[in-house]
Design a protein around this motif. Sequence first.
Motif, mmCIF file in Angstrom:
data_model
loop_
_atom_site.group_PDB
_atom_site.id
_atom_site.type_symbol
_atom_site.label_atom_id
_atom_site.label_comp_id
_atom_site.label_asym_id
_atom_site.label_seq_id
_atom_site.Cartn_x
_atom_site.Cartn_y
_atom_site.Cartn_z
ATOM 1 N N ILE A 186 -12.056 67.624 16.662
ATOM 2 C CA ILE A 186 -12.831 67.697 15.423
ATOM 3 C C ILE A 186 -13.260 66.312 14.968
ATOM 4 O O ILE A 186 -14.398 66.095 14.529
ATOM 5 C CB ILE A 186 -12.004 68.412 14.335
ATOM 6 C CG1 ILE A 186 -11.785 69.880 14.727
ATOM 7 C CG2 ILE A 186 -12.698 68.329 12.980
ATOM 8 C CD1 ILE A 186 -10.855 70.622 13.794
ATOM 9 N N HIS A 187 -12.330 65.333 15.076
ATOM 10 C CA HIS A 187 -12.673 63.962 14.683
ATOM 11 C C HIS A 187 -13.777 63.388 15.574
ATOM 12 O O HIS A 187 -14.720 62.738 15.078
ATOM 13 C CB HIS A 187 -11.419 63.094 14.761
ATOM 14 C CG HIS A 187 -11.647 61.669 14.374
ATOM 15 N ND1 HIS A 187 -11.885 61.279 13.079
ATOM 16 C CD2 HIS A 187 -11.693 60.534 15.126
ATOM 17 C CE1 HIS A 187 -12.068 59.962 13.031
ATOM 18 N NE2 HIS A 187 -11.951 59.496 14.264
ATOM 19 N N ALA A 188 -13.654 63.617 16.882
ATOM 20 C CA ALA A 188 -14.681 63.119 17.796
ATOM 21 C C ALA A 188 -16.032 63.782 17.533
ATOM 22 O O ALA A 188 -17.086 63.129 17.589
ATOM 23 C CB ALA A 188 -14.251 63.357 19.245
ATOM 24 N N TYR A 192 -19.519 61.934 16.481
ATOM 25 C CA TYR A 192 -20.767 62.156 17.213
ATOM 26 C C TYR A 192 -21.907 62.548 16.269
ATOM 27 O O TYR A 192 -23.020 62.026 16.359
ATOM 28 C CB TYR A 192 -20.533 63.244 18.260
ATOM 29 C CG TYR A 192 -21.776 63.626 19.045
ATOM 30 C CD1 TYR A 192 -22.262 62.802 20.052
ATOM 31 C CD2 TYR A 192 -22.459 64.806 18.769
ATOM 32 C CE1 TYR A 192 -23.399 63.135 20.767
ATOM 33 C CE2 TYR A 192 -23.592 65.154 19.477
ATOM 34 C CZ TYR A 192 -24.058 64.319 20.472
ATOM 35 O OH TYR A 192 -25.197 64.659 21.174
ATOM 36 N N GLN A 193 -21.613 63.459 15.342
ATOM 37 C CA GLN A 193 -22.635 63.868 14.387
ATOM 38 C C GLN A 193 -23.034 62.705 13.472
ATOM 39 O O GLN A 193 -24.221 62.538 13.145
ATOM 40 C CB GLN A 193 -22.125 65.039 13.550
ATOM 41 C CG GLN A 193 -21.893 66.310 14.355
ATOM 42 C CD GLN A 193 -21.378 67.439 13.498
ATOM 43 O OE1 GLN A 193 -21.315 67.341 12.281
ATOM 44 N NE2 GLN A 193 -20.987 68.532 14.135
ATOM 45 N N ALA A 194 -22.051 61.879 13.073
ATOM 46 C CA ALA A 194 -22.372 60.719 12.243
ATOM 47 C C ALA A 194 -23.249 59.724 12.996
ATOM 48 O O ALA A 194 -24.180 59.138 12.428
ATOM 49 C CB ALA A 194 -21.083 60.047 11.778
ATOM 50 N N ALA A 195 -22.951 59.534 14.289
ATOM 51 C CA ALA A 195 -23.775 58.625 15.085
ATOM 52 C C ALA A 195 -25.209 59.126 15.196
ATOM 53 O O ALA A 195 -26.163 58.342 15.144
ATOM 54 C CB ALA A 195 -23.151 58.450 16.472
ATOM 55 N N GLU A 200 -30.890 58.420 13.476
ATOM 56 C CA GLU A 200 -32.103 58.877 12.806
ATOM 57 C C GLU A 200 -32.447 57.996 11.606
ATOM 58 O O GLU A 200 -33.610 57.679 11.361
ATOM 59 C CB GLU A 200 -31.917 60.325 12.356
ATOM 60 C CG GLU A 200 -31.764 61.313 13.517
ATOM 61 C CD GLU A 200 -31.494 62.725 13.035
ATOM 62 O OE1 GLU A 200 -31.456 62.929 11.793
ATOM 63 O OE2 GLU A 200 -31.315 63.627 13.874
ATOM 64 N N ALA A 201 -31.400 57.583 10.863
ATOM 65 C CA ALA A 201 -31.652 56.703 9.728
ATOM 66 C C ALA A 201 -32.201 55.354 10.171
ATOM 67 O O ALA A 201 -33.084 54.773 9.518
ATOM 68 C CB ALA A 201 -30.360 56.508 8.934
ATOM 69 N N ALA A 202 -31.694 54.807 11.280
ATOM 70 C CA ALA A 202 -32.192 53.525 11.789
ATOM 71 C C ALA A 202 -33.659 53.615 12.186
ATOM 72 O O ALA A 202 -34.432 52.674 11.965
ATOM 73 C CB ALA A 202 -31.337 53.086 12.979
ATOM 74 N N LYS A 203 -34.048 54.753 12.772
ATOM 75 C CA LYS A 203 -35.457 54.911 13.139
ATOM 76 C C LYS A 203 -36.358 54.926 11.904
ATOM 77 O O LYS A 203 -37.433 54.328 11.884
ATOM 78 C CB LYS A 203 -35.624 56.199 13.931
ATOM 79 C CG LYS A 203 -34.968 56.161 15.305
ATOM 80 C CD LYS A 203 -35.156 57.496 16.029
ATOM 81 C CE LYS A 203 -34.469 57.471 17.392
ATOM 82 N NZ LYS A 203 -34.612 58.772 18.113
ATOM 83 N N ILE A 204 -35.892 55.605 10.850
ATOM 84 C CA ILE A 204 -36.683 55.661 9.623
ATOM 85 C C ILE A 204 -36.783 54.280 8.977
ATOM 86 O O ILE A 204 -37.852 53.852 8.515
ATOM 87 C CB ILE A 204 -36.077 56.681 8.644
ATOM 88 C CG1 ILE A 204 -36.141 58.076 9.256
ATOM 89 C CG2 ILE A 204 -36.789 56.652 7.302
ATOM 90 C CD1 ILE A 204 -35.438 59.138 8.432
ATOM 91 N N LEU A 205 -35.661 53.536 8.936
ATOM 92 C CA LEU A 205 -35.683 52.192 8.353
ATOM 93 C C LEU A 205 -36.540 51.237 9.171
ATOM 94 O O LEU A 205 -37.145 50.307 8.623
ATOM 95 C CB LEU A 205 -34.257 51.658 8.247
ATOM 96 C CG LEU A 205 -33.341 52.382 7.249
ATOM 97 C CD1 LEU A 205 -31.920 51.841 7.340
ATOM 98 C CD2 LEU A 205 -33.869 52.235 5.839
#
Length: 256
Positions: A186-188, A192-195, A200-205
């Motif tokens: 579950i932690h892994a 993975y979902q956070a990464a 996606e956030a880095a692409k938008i920024l």
Amino acid sequence: MVLGLTFSIVLALMILAASLKVVQEYERGVVFRLGRCVGARGPGLIILIPWIEKMRKIDLRVITMDVPTQEVITRDNVTVKVNAVVYFRVVNPVDTAIKVYDFIKATSQLSQTTLRSVLGQSELDELLANREEINHRLQRIIDEGTEPWGIKVSMVEVKDVELPPTMQRAMAAQAEAERERRAKIIHADGEYQAAEKLSEAAKILAQQPTTLQLRYLQTLREIAADNNSTVVFPLPIDLLSPFLETLKAKTEKEPS
């Protein structure tokens, strides 16, 4: 004269007592005439031929019988102690009266041997997880064995399974390891979902560089809201690039 009359009254009462029997609603009376079974009678008042016919009462109510604790070795070589309870009743009083001497004791012995046999063919995990299936199997086998005796086994329930202390510790360790494995998965999965979201956030920024500065300012506001005396101001890396290039050039000119 009086003595003869008294004797006649006593004889009549004895004959009446020997010929009249009362059978309760939950009973049946199996009648034997000179040793030969002539069928079941009742409930109610039963008239018998004195000294020629005899009657044996059979209870038709459900009997609850505890099966004593049995020590069983399962198919995967684990020693366990198991007890059970059997519910049965008489459906054919004639067969119960003439085909078995003690139907309760006979049913008890058959239940014990069947319990050892069935559980000896099952694994420990099956005994713990599929209790309902094992109960149905026990009920079917015991019912087939008692059917010629006029007995119907309606239910068999395994009450308690006692495991050795070493096996209990091993199962506890296995359960703990399984929970740790699930927690790590579950932690892994969360990482993975956070990464993915950060990517996606880095692409938008990257498409709008000014949004990064707005993000910096929002972070400063969140820090100030906590009444923190430490002030953190983000410094863009681009401002340090000229100094880093100058330092690199000086390093290259110096003789080794």
